[in-house]
Structures are given as structure tokens and as C-alpha cells.
Enzyme design. Structure first.
Site, PDB file in Angstrom:
ATOM      1  NE  ARG A   7      -2.698  -1.776   2.650  1.00 41.31           N
ATOM      2  CZ  ARG A   7      -3.469  -2.783   2.251  1.00 41.31           C
ATOM      3  NH1 ARG A   7      -4.580  -2.530   1.627  1.00 41.31           N
ATOM      4  NH2 ARG A   7      -3.128  -4.021   2.510  1.00 41.31           N
ATOM      5  CB  THR A   8       3.409   2.514   2.368  1.00 39.96           C
ATOM      6  OG1 THR A   8       2.554   2.190   3.472  1.00 39.96           O
ATOM      7  CG2 THR A   8       4.060   3.849   2.641  1.00 39.96           C
ATOM      8  CE  LYS A  57      27.995  -6.779  -5.118  1.00 39.63           C
ATOM      9  NZ  LYS A  57      27.914  -5.906  -6.295  1.00 39.63           N
ATOM     10  NE  ARG A  70       6.985   0.876   5.625  1.00 41.98           N
ATOM     11  CZ  ARG A  70       5.763   0.533   5.982  1.00 41.98           C
ATOM     12  NH1 ARG A  70       5.442  -0.740   6.103  1.00 41.98           N
ATOM     13  NH2 ARG A  70       4.851   1.443   6.214  1.00 41.98           N
ATOM     14  CG  HIS A 112       3.767   4.791   8.775  1.00 42.22           C
ATOM     15  ND1 HIS A 112       4.145   5.348   7.564  1.00 42.22           N
ATOM     16  CD2 HIS A 112       2.895   3.795   8.465  1.00 42.22           C
ATOM     17  CE1 HIS A 112       3.528   4.701   6.584  1.00 42.22           C
ATOM     18  NE2 HIS A 112       2.769   3.771   7.105  1.00 42.22           N
TER      19      HIS A 112
END
Lengths: 341, 341, 341
Positions: free
Chosen positions: A75-76, A106, A127, A155
Site C-alpha cells: 500500500r505505502t 555486499k 521504509r 510513520h
């Protein structure tokens, strides 16, 4: 040097002055003044008008967004990507969890990964599962970074879209000046209030910003109550009243908003314990007949069983409009930090 | 029929004449004449000017790129995607490693996969873990394919962006005619010179193209020296001098460029062996005080510990500018093969 | 309430009237009248002319597509994405299998996932492994959804692109009125006719739509014959003749089309059984010398061994043109449901 100390000094205050936003990173709603909050809402409202009449515009043509997700979020991620495209820009996506991210394997630092992507793009949406990580990246970044959730941290776009939706659904004025004249709100927070980051941010933002008065009614199964620290934060505002109500029907009396969250089965000690409380926390058509005829139902989604799909066609069910508002709020933020308002 | 024999016959020579590029595939820098190399650099320079003043243009509007990666590479994939978008085009991505690639699972040949994608797009950027695979695909392809790395084979865009950055940082002329008048260079190659494909390509390209004279100073831990065959290739050019210097400070004397690569812990027999050499190969602020005040530091990134982040703010630290140049060089290549110069 | 009963009532009939398409969902070719089918083909033909002359247009500028795939499909996903971009629109991709889809992991229903994505985009292309699932989503969706394959159910765009290619390669008229004057066709279906969903859809669509007469010749290894129910469906049309021919050379006599599918090794009881039949079902240059000089070879791809790559350069080998037609047919469908014809 702890990120927390530093951040307060380096993060810009985001006000009603659009120039305070241009080139800025957005880590938290705490950066926003009441006027800054109202600015986001006003622009989000304009974005909705624009999308509904013409679908998209071209103000961000040639601008590139990097969506970098170290934790999956359909969704985000999609709503930021769609937001950028509806502004005429484009995006590239880095799936930090596995997919196409070779850098993390790495041993590259998160900060280096973002600084590299900045060489190609104009703004980053990030995120990450570690609290504070996005703030650390922002310290080193040379272009705007928008926090799309940092673990149990912030958030900010979710809290913004929730408050925007509450104001919008209740037809409260969105502008900063008018907010002072706004009316008091009664909001029921239902479900797992202990683990729901969304609920914590919403409670704090409402308590801080809705100075016309807020009643927060907590309705949670035993053991899933709102954490003490959130209750204490909220308690410092004189215009907020906190109530605990066990019965959902009772909680909804005179309520303006019922904000539902998932009650997750795995949080219970036994399936019996879950089944015992489950029924009393389900929003179905029967409940909707017993609550105020203008009480709006929100949910950050995804839902499992806590709202019966039969409720979807009720005009008071606003959770899909809430979803859509997420795109408009994100369009507003992208346009603001790119200086395209 | 060996791919290598065939390739030489089929791959076009890429010269200073832009028409030699249109519709061509790019497998290796060996296709490029000195004039062709200079053309790429000149256009890359124009691309940077364009992006810095206007962000993007629309010369490739309606053109589509397929980025097809059978080996993860955040940086290379993203920079090609950003390059295409900054030219006004768009892209689709196929993650051959797993993600969304069903074709490989069904046993389809790489050539067939690319020939199918060509039906939808205008140019393909391909990375594959098998040396020679990209060349085999180019033989069958009907539209331009750009090699984004074929195992231990070629990675032409990395070599191009490195040499472009060296010329740019040292303010050497980019045009073909002027290059002959260019000044001699001293370049330190530091780190794991045995396994670093980037270093091999850079050494070969510099040796071949910088006819004004090059000193290559190799500074590598025991057992990680530059392979014999690379040293032999370089040795055929009279204008190149090769030196081996164990001490980093000594190696940097009178150097124009310090090119750093990762020293990978797993290459050492014991952690003690690693710790013993590690310190002497770390670029930190102390070292930077002891080296020439105009010596540029490059690194193909990602880095682990070999450059201290405290060095990032030193004006001589050019590795993030090097990253950005990668996009400009790739914009130049895409514009050239699509005939949009 | 079974999806199947409901669907018939809710799915729009798609006719030669473009207004019947605008805002409609496409679950199955059975929604299309002969005129609707001809309309798709005519627009697909226009799209090809447009792409070949100008690459792309901008009729869908600002429109967004969500490609949502719960089953990997490089070809189908990429061709829809390319189709949308060549119309001037853009897309976002959700990999339901794993990748970036957090929603499914949290237990969200497929319908909810699509309803959320609809909040951001204008049209959805959905592939799911469960038969009937796409139909269920369409019932709840508020914007157009195009079926990109639902398990062993429908895959309407594949059938459309196959019939479009047959008409196009044989230079038969594409318009609805002209189709009645079309000539009879002889089509060989070769390979694993039991499991090949593509072949089932093609047989049914041709039987229903090509009223000028069709001979369907089935050429399958023992145990991999076309299922009874497909044969029975086809048998209801008087203008269709079904034949079973074991020998491939014999089957190709007087044939207009040879439609090849994969014979999958794992379908055989033993490797000996596989090797025994394999040779007789391989299309190679030797076979191509023995078949009609105007017989077109199609294959839905990917292929393994059933067509020798040496055949690719034969002008009768049309499978890569078939691929390309997939993009034009998908452009036609997207333009139709978005009201951009």
C-alpha cells in the site's frame, strides 16, 4: 553522537510557508507546525480535486522518486509511486528485503545506499525496519528523504492521512486559522491498541493538533491496551479526555469516528481466548444499526475479520476513501519538498 | 561456432560518427575508437549540463527500455532506469534471478527471452552471470542490447564512467582531438586487484586510450595482485609504466588518482591475516593529510571499511560524483544507440 | 452465491459499440460479440501502425495501470506494461507471489488488495492461480479489471492475440462484416493438447467465431490428447470439422496454420517414452521443406526443443510477430476500457 539529539537540530520546521518545505526531509509529524499541518491538508485537498477532474498533471515532469523499502508494504509503496506519477514524475523501486538489492548483501551501509540512489533521483521515500534508521540517513542525505515508516518509530504519512480523512469526512475546515474554531471530536480506537503503530501516531497527532477538544475512547481486549507512555503523552494536553470502554456498542455512543485496527490472533495465549473476544470486536451490519447515523468507520487496512465486508457499502464506511486520501497526502508532500506547489 | 570468433565480425565499430551508433549493440569498450570514446564523454558532459539545469528532457519520449538482470545490481540497474527516464523514456524491469521471471523456470533460452522482450521495447540492458552470454544474445537480437556486465567478462559502462570521471575531475579535455595533447597520469590502484573486474577493465582502457602516458601503481595485499594477463596486456603499450608499491602512503606520492576497491575479508586465509593488512589499506582523514592536495579518490562502490565515511566531506573524495557520472554516461549510450543525439 | 452464476449477469457484453467497453472489465472472450471481437482486432491493427510509425502516443497520459501477478509471467506482465507506456500512460507492479506484497502475508483478501490498488490507479491487470478468482474480484471492483489468466480458467488476451495473428498472417479481413466472407481455415494443433490452456481457448474461440469454416487437426502424443469437454464444445458448431492425425507431416498437408505447444518432459511416465515421441513432434528445417510453402508456424512461447531455432529465420515462422501482436491487442483493450479510442 546519538541520532535523536542531532535530529532535533537538523530537521527543518515545516510551517505554512511553502519555502520551509522545499528541499526538506520529512521524518516526523512533530516537525510540522499547526500551519504546516494545515498546508499539507489544503494541498492534499487540491490534489484530490485535480485527480478527480483531470487524472494527473505535469508539475513534476522529469522529476524522479526512489522508493526504497526494506520491509514490504504494498500500500505505502504503491501509493507513493502513484502519487509521483499523478504529478507527472516517475520512480524507480529498490526492494531492500531481497529482490533487486545487491548492495545490502555486499555489506554496504544504508546511508551509502541512499546517497548512491540520490545521485540518480530527486527525492527518496524510505521504509526500514530499524527505529531511527531513517533519521540517520536524513543526516547524511543531500536531497529530500520522506520517512515511510521506520520500524516501531514514526510513520508520518499514515498519521497525516488519518487526520486528513477525519477532518474531511466530518467536513471540518482544513485551514490552520479555521482549525481553532473547529468542533470537539469523539474518537473510538478499537482493537489491538498495544502493537498498532498507526493508533499511537494518530492519538498523539490528534491530541497535539486538535485543540478544539478530543475525547479518545480506548476499546481493546485485555492485554492489548494502549501503552502507558502514549497515554502519558496524550495526558499532557488539557483539551484531551481519555476513556476506557470495554463494550463496543457503548464506546460508539455519540462518537464521531470509529477507528478499527486488526486484532491479531497470534497475540492471544490461546485460540479460546481469541475466539472469546473476537465477536465483541467485529464491526458488522448489526453494529452499524446501533451506532450514530453519522459515525464514520476508518481502518488503516489490511483488515482480516474485524470489519465484515457487508459493511463496505454503508456510506459511513470510509476506509477505502481513507486509502485514496493516502495518495493525495503523499502527492502534497512530494510536491512540497520538490518545490512544485 | 564460438561466440568470440563471430562477435568480432558482427559487432559494429563505434566511432566519432554518430550514425555508427544508431541501432548498434554495445558489448565492450573495445568496439570504440578513440573518437568514439571521446564522443561518449562529450555527450555525457552535455547530459550532465542538461540534468543540472532542467532535470530531464523529452528526446526519448515514447521509447522503452528493458532492464534484464540475472544478477542483482542495484546501482547499475537503477542508473540505467534513471538515465532512460531523464531522457523522457520509460522502462520495464525483468528480475531474471527469481522475482518475476517465469520464462527461465520453464527452460527458455536467454536468447529467446530477450527476443520476446524486444517485441515490446526499443533497447535492452542485460546483465548475466555467464561470461559471453551477452555476446551470444547480441548475435540474435534485432534491436540494440547494452552489456551491463557478463560475469567475469566485460562491464563496459563501469570502465567508461571511471575514465570519464578521471578526465572530468582532473579537468582534462574530453574531445578526441584534445586527448592527444593531454598530460600524463599517475593512478594508484588499491585493494583486491586480483578479483576486481572493475580494476581490470579500467587498467586496460586507460592503457589503450590515454596515449599521453600513464603510470599504473599497484598496491595490493599479498595474494591479491593484479593477474598476469592484465599486466601483460598493459605492458604492450609503450606509454604505460607499471609499478608495484606496497606502502599506500608511498604509492600516493605524485599520484593524480587513488582508485580504491574493496578488500574482501573472505579472500584471506585467516582473520589475523586480514586484520594485519586491513589497516594499511584504509583511506582515512589521516592519510588524506599525507597525500597530494589535488589527488582525487575514486571507488566503484559499494565500500565496506576501506574508506572512512569521515573522508566523504573532503573535496577530493569524488566517488559519489563518480556514481552520478554513471547516469550521464548511460544517458549518452542510450541516446546514441536510439539515434537521439 | 456462486461466482459463475453472478458473473454472467454482471459482466457487460462487449460489442462493436465502443461505449460498451468504456469502464468495463474483461474476464473472458465469451463477453465479446463477433463485432466486439472485430473491434479489438481493428484497433490492435491501428496500434501496430501507430507504434511502427511513431513509437507511442499520449492518449493515456496521466492514466495508471496496476499489474498484479500472483503467478509469474514475464511475457504477459511486460507486454501489458509496455502497452500502457506506448499509450502514454504508466504502471505500477505488484508481485503477489512474494516480492513486494505484504498484504497477502497479513491475510488480506484478494478483493481487498485490488480495491485498495484501485484507489491509486485507473485499471488493473490481474493474474491469479485460482480459477474464478479474477471473476470474484471483478464483482467487487469499481474500476476496470482485465483478466491476465486465472489458473486453469480463462486467459482471454492470449486467445485474442492468437486469432488476431492468424487473421493477420493469412491476410484475412479483420472487420466484423468481412469475416462472414472469410475463407475456411485448416489449423494443426500440435503438442500437449491436454494441459495447454492456450490451445483450449484458441480452439473454442476459433470454433465460435470463424463461421466461414474451420478444420481443427489434433496432433498429440498418446495420453496428451485434447480433453473431451473441449472437443464436445467445438462439436456443437456445424462449421467445424475435428480430425486426429498422428503423423505431423501428414497433419500439415493443406494446413494454413501449425500451432505448436510445448511437450513437457515431466508429463511422460518415462524418459524413454518422452524420447520416443519427441522426435516426431519437433519442427525443424527438414519439416519446413515438406509442408505448404504458405503454412504459418505459431507458438505461444516459451519454447524448449519443439521448434529448432534454425526455423526462426523462415518467413513462415511467425511466433515472434505473434509476441509483438500481444502488445497491440493489449493496447487495444486498455484503450477501450479507459475510453481512449
Amino acid at each position: 553522537m546519538s541520532p535523536n539529539t542531532t535530529l532535533g537540530q537538523q530537521l527543518p520546521v515545516l510551517s505554512e510557508d511553502v519555502s520551509s518545505w522545499k528541499g526538506a526531509s520529512v521524518l516526523s509529524v512533530t516537525q510540522m507546525t499547526p500551519g504546516g499541518l494545515a498546508l499539507v491538508f489544503e494541498i492534499a485537498h487540491q490534489m484530490r480535486m485535480m485527480v478527480q477532474t483531470q487524472g494527473a498533471d505535469t508539475r513534476c515532469q522529469g522529476k524522479l522518486l526512489a522508493t526504497v523499502f526494506y520491509e514490504a508494504s504494498t500500500r505505502t509503496a504503491c501509493s507513493f509511486q502513484a502519487a509521483m506519477m499523478r504529478l507527472g514524475g516517475n520512480y524507480l523501486h529498490v526492494d531492500g528485503e531481497g529482490g533487486n538489492s545487491s548492495a545490502a548483501k555486499k555489506g554496504e551501509s544504508l546511508t551509502d545506499t541512499i546517497r548512491c540512489l540520490e545521485c540518480y533521483t530527486d527525492v527518496t521515500v524510505l521504509r526500514h525496519y530499524i527505529k531511527g534508521s531513517v533519521g540517520t540517513v536524513i543526516e547524511a542525505a543531500t536531497k529530500p528523504v520522506i520517512n515511510a515508516g521506520d520500524g516501531v518509530g514514526e510513520h508520518p504519512t499514515q498519521a497525516l492521512l488519518d487526520v486528513f480523512t477525519i477532518y474531511d469526512e466530518l467536513k471540518l475546515p482544513l485551514s490552520a486559522k479555521a482549525t481553532a474554531n473547529s468542533k470537539p471530536l469523539t474518537i473510538v480506537l478499537l482493537g489491538d491498541l498495544k502493537h498498532g503503530r498507526t493508533v499511537h501516531s494518530l492519538a498523539k497527532l490528534l491530541a497535539k493538533s486538535h485543540t478544539a477538544g478530543v475525547v479518545l475512547r480506548y476499546c481493546a481486549p485485555d492485554g492489548l491496551e494502549l501503552p502507558e507512555e502514549i497515554q502519558e503523552y496524550v495526558a499532557q494536553f488539557d483539551h484531551v479526555l481519555q476513556e476506557t470502554v470495554t463494550d463496543l456498542r457503548e464506546a460508539c455512543q455519540q462518537a464521531n469516528i470509529l477507528y478499527v485496527t486488526r486484532v491479531q490472533r497470534e497475540r492471544f495465549e490461546s485460540d479460546e481466548a481469541y475466539q472469546a473476544v473476537k465477536g465483541s470486536y467485529v464491526v458488522d451490519t448489526e453494529l452499524m444499526q446501533q451506532v450514530p447515523s453519522d459515525m464514520i468507520v476508518l481502518h488503516p487496512l489490511p483488515r482480516i475479520d474485524e470489519i465484515d465486508p457487508a459493511v463496505d457499502s454503508d456510506p459511513r464506511a470510509a476506509y477505502f476513501r481513507e486509502m485514496e486520501n493516502g495518495m493525495y497526502v503523499r502527492m502534497a508532500l512530494l510536491a512540497l519538498v520538490l518545490g512544485k506547489v
